[in-house]
Design an enzyme around this catalytic site. Structure first.
Site, PDB file in Angstrom:
ATOM      1  N   GLU A  61       1.035  -0.799  -0.214  1.00 33.30           N
ATOM      2  CA  GLU A  61      -0.003   0.379   0.302  1.00 33.30           C
ATOM      3  C   GLU A  61       0.954   1.373   0.063  1.00 33.30           C
ATOM      4  OE1 GLU A  61      -3.433  -0.597   2.937  1.00 33.30           O
ATOM      5  OE2 GLU A  61      -3.560   1.147   3.020  1.00 33.30           O
ATOM      6  N   ASP A  72      -5.073   9.665  10.226  1.00 29.55           N
ATOM      7  CA  ASP A  72      -3.952   9.103  10.730  1.00 29.55           C
ATOM      8  C   ASP A  72      -2.851   9.631  12.223  1.00 29.55           C
ATOM      9  OD1 ASP A  72      -3.315   9.288   7.258  1.00 29.55           O
ATOM     10  OD2 ASP A  72      -2.570   6.976   8.692  1.00 29.55           O
ATOM     11  N   TYR A 187     -11.002  -4.508   4.020  1.00 31.56           N
ATOM     12  CA  TYR A 187     -10.100  -4.124   5.254  1.00 31.56           C
ATOM     13  C   TYR A 187     -10.945  -3.450   6.503  1.00 31.56           C
ATOM     14  CZ  TYR A 187      -5.986  -0.406   6.364  1.00 31.56           C
ATOM     15  OH  TYR A 187      -4.860   0.001   6.859  1.00 31.56           O
TER      16      TYR A 187
END
Lengths: 278, 459
Positions: A61, A72, A187
């Protein structure tokens, strides 16, 4: 029928399951590293992709650096800031990929927030990435199921699979709709939080994997927080089809004393993760 | 939801228990308001002056629709982790908007704690200033949100969301803040309701609004400096989102403006719509009909939506939003999102935003921290696109001039954010026919800005 109803509830047309990328891979449990493009610089990123490939990664990725990465944690945030400060942009990442992708045996998945895609136009973005050989997946973390219609239709027209995320806070019915709509793989975000290494894996992942299994036979990869061979082993034992390791890799590359040092550490680390997988 | 949710049940008549009835003064408005000894430059405002124009309704589409969209804008562009919490919030808000008990509690706090209703004040000397040589000119009124507890409109939303959070059983509150005004409002309500409070603020903003940082801490909040990105409001917002993603099960995020993912733009607007509702009532009392022009500054857009929302369907009412042009829109150092931005996705909503060629969000500039946001509420983007509202911008210099001017003419020191709206009157008033009723949202007071002003003004 249930899936069609659920999809309709979320305003989406029902779809048949698409071909799943992970099921074509040689490994039993795929190792999926994540690194941020341009940190410490694009030359190193290019070398890192080759290193990761040679260590037996099944899919890599690649994160596009973004000014406001709100999913993040500090490690990837810093990587984004460093990459952007170096002048990394979409065009330079694409140029780098155009050179390196033909030399890689494993596919690349792109990870980007939505705004940079919109800036170019969804259709144009898909054309560009397909033309450089990104036939793998696309992960766009700030586009939830309801908003994916445009992305999914353009992605599918270009042969690109849009991977969707499900999380510990996702109710079961919604998880089923996500599982049905996701392409490539599902995911599974391991914890309630942003990216960043954690000391141990959320034990809830085991039951979440079981729930997803009941809903679909598509492959499931687990990500967020995974940073040690023990984690990777545990998640494989729980039945995941893939393990995504991000911040731990990004930190090695971005915070080492030199790019060469970073690449060496990356190699050692990746091999240790690979060895922990069946 | 095809129709916007109103916190006030329109079927409930405004009884004597509400502030407006208690404090309404129906005395004759034929009193001449002029400075003794000076000739009357412009005629004073008279109640029931002007024809009572039939209000025409304009269909502007769902605001928002079921997916939280205003036209193509809005939506919920957030990580999956937050989606369930957003649904919960939407359901809770919908339920509580019909809950009489909740509304009574909210009304009571707005009245006795916040100090509502805020006056609609005829700015006599400001009106005189804009009076033309031939004696004609508009009448300028200020909606005094600066008189609310904590000194700005922000408290309306903070109170509503704090009550909502309590109903949801959330004990931990987080918020982002730019100028500090929303942070102070949030810290205030958390103190009032006994909730844990964490405020994210850009490190750069903390420096220029040190007084507000102190206030927040004094009120018991923890203020966390954000050092990532440009260290300003957009980064504080990103950090607040990260906290919410991590703590979503225990925490309510009191977003401070009409931005962010659905249901926030709608919910924050509804908590502020009391501004517009009061204005309609007060205007009717003072001059017998709705205002002609509404003017408000626009950062994220909450005070403007609070004033405009009530009047969106009144075609006769002009809606004017004023953004920050910073050093000038040509300079690249501004926050004029609606004028210079492009459509994209930021912090959960599709809206106009300031971005570079690569799709990265750029750091805006304004002398006023509260307008220094590179995005704007999606409803404003929608109103602009359909031509229902007009958006302009004024520079730092023009805002500082207006800051000084209102202080001198009316003895009201406005916030630098509000000063942007006031500055636009320079361009607007000369174009308005005689007797036009202008209501400007005086969204905050300027005590917090004197340290900034000192650096720029020679007095």
């Amino acid at each position: 029928m249930a899936f069609a109803l659920t999809s309709a509830f979320y305003g989406l047309p029902s779809k048949r399951a698409s071909v799943c990328a992970l099921s074509h891979l040689p490994s039993l449990v795929a190792l999926i590293p994540f690194i941020t493009a341009g940190d410490p610089d694009l030359t190193t990123t290019s070398k890192a992709l080759k290193v990761l490939d040679s260590c037996g990664s099944d899919l890599i990725e690649l994160g596009m650096p973004y000014s406001d990465p709100f999913l993040d944690g500090p490690v990837i945030q810093s990587a984004c800031m460093r990459a952007l400060a170096k002048g990394t942009n979409f065009d330079s990442v694409i140029s780098m990929l155009r050179e390196v992708v033909p030399e890689l045996s494993c596919p690349i998945a792109l990870f980007t927030y939505y705004n940079p895609i919109l800036k170019r136009g969804v259709e144009r973005f898909m054309t560009i990435i397909r033309d450089i050989g990104i036939h793998g997946s696309l992960v766009v973390p700030d586009v939830p199921l309801e908003e994916t219609e445009t992305l999914r239709s353009e992605a599918s027209r270009h042969g690109i699979e849009l991977v969707l995320l499900t999380t510990p806070t996702t109710p079961t019915e919604r998880m089923k709709a996500i599982a049905e709509a996701s392409e490539g793989f599902i995911y599974l975000v391991s914890s309630v939080g942003v990216t960043g290494a954690r000391a141990s894996v959320n034990p809830h992942v085991q039951s979440l994997l079981q729930d997803i299994r009941k809903a679909t036979s598509k492959p499931v990869a687990v990500g967020f927080g995974i940073s040690k061979p023990e984690h990777v082993q545990q998640i494989a034992e729980w039945g995941a089809d893939g393990v995504i390791v991000g911040s731990a890799m990004v930190r090695l590359l971005g915070e080492s004393t030199s790019p060469e040092e970073g690449l060496k550490e990356l190699e050692t680390f990746t091999k240790s993760l690979k060895a922990a997988l069946p | 939801m095809a129709t916007s949710i109103s916190l006030r049940n329109p079927n409930v008549s405004l009884g004597s228990s509400l502030p407006s009835a208690r404090f309404a003064s129906p005395r004759s408005s034929n009193v001449t308001l002029r400075v003794p000894g000076e000739p009357m430059a412009c005629p004073p405002p008279l109640a029931n002056a002007g024809p009572s124009a039939a209000v025409e309704t304009v269909s502007v589409g769902a605001r928002p629709d079921r997916f939280g969209r205003f036209g193509r804008f809005g939506g919920k562009y957030v990580p999956e982790t937050l989606m369930h919490a957003l649904s919960e919030l939407e359901i809770a808000f919908e339920t509580l908007s019909k809950d009489q008990e909740f509304q009574r509690e909210l009304d009571g706090i707005l009245r006795d704690y916040v100090g509502r209703e805020s006056p609609l004040y005829f700015a006599e000397r400001l009106t005189e200033y804009y009076c033309r040589a031939d004696g004609t000119g508009p009448h300028v009124y200020l909606k005094r949100e600066d008189l609310n507890h904590t000194g700005a409109h922000k408290i309306n939303n903070a109170v509503g969301q704090a009550l909502l959070a309590k109903r949801l059983g959330k004990k931990r509150i987080i918020a982002e803040t730019g100028a500090g005004q929303h942070g102070v409002a949030t810290a205030t309500v958390c103190a009032r309701f006994g909730l844990e409070c964490i405020i994210y603020m850009g490190a750069q903003d903390m420096e220029r609004q040190a007084l507000n940082v102190f206030r927040m801490r004094l009120l018991g909040a923890e203020v966390r400096a954000v050092h990532s990105g440009t260290k300003t409001l957009k980064d504080a917002t990103s950090e607040a989102i990260r906290d919410w993603v991590t703590n979503v099960e225990t925490t309510h995020y009191i977003l401070g403006s009409v931005a962010g993912p659905h249901p926030y733009p709608m919910m924050v607007r509804e908590f502020h719509t009391i501004i517009g509702k009061e204005t309609r009532r007060q205007a009717a009392q003072k001059w017998g009909r709705a205002p002609d022009v509404l003017v408000a500054c626009v950062g994220g857009g909450s005070n403007a939506m609070g004033l405009f929302s009530e009047f969106v369907n009144d075609k006769e009412v002009r809606l004017i939003g004023v953004e920050a042009a910073g050093h000038g829109i040509e300079s690249g150092k501004h926050a004029a999102t609606l004028t210079m931005g492009e459509v994209g996705v930021l912090h959960g909503a599709m809206s106009y935003l300031l971005q570079d060629d690569d799709g990265q969000i750029i750091e805006p500039h304004s002398i006023s921290a509260g307008l220094d946001y590179p995005g704007v509420g999606p409803e404003h983007s929608y109103l602009k696109d359909i031509g229902r509202a007009e958006y302009y911008s004024v520079t730092d210099e023009e805002a500082l001039d207006a800051f000084k001017q209102l202080s001198r003419l009316e003895g009201i020191i406005p916030a630098l954010e509000t000063s942007h709206a006031l500055a636009y009157l320079e361009k607007l008033c000369p174009t308005l026919p005689d007797g036009t009723k202008v209501v400007l949202n005086c969204s905050g007071r300027g005590d917090k800005d004197v340290q900034t002003a000192i650096k720029h003004l020679q007095l």
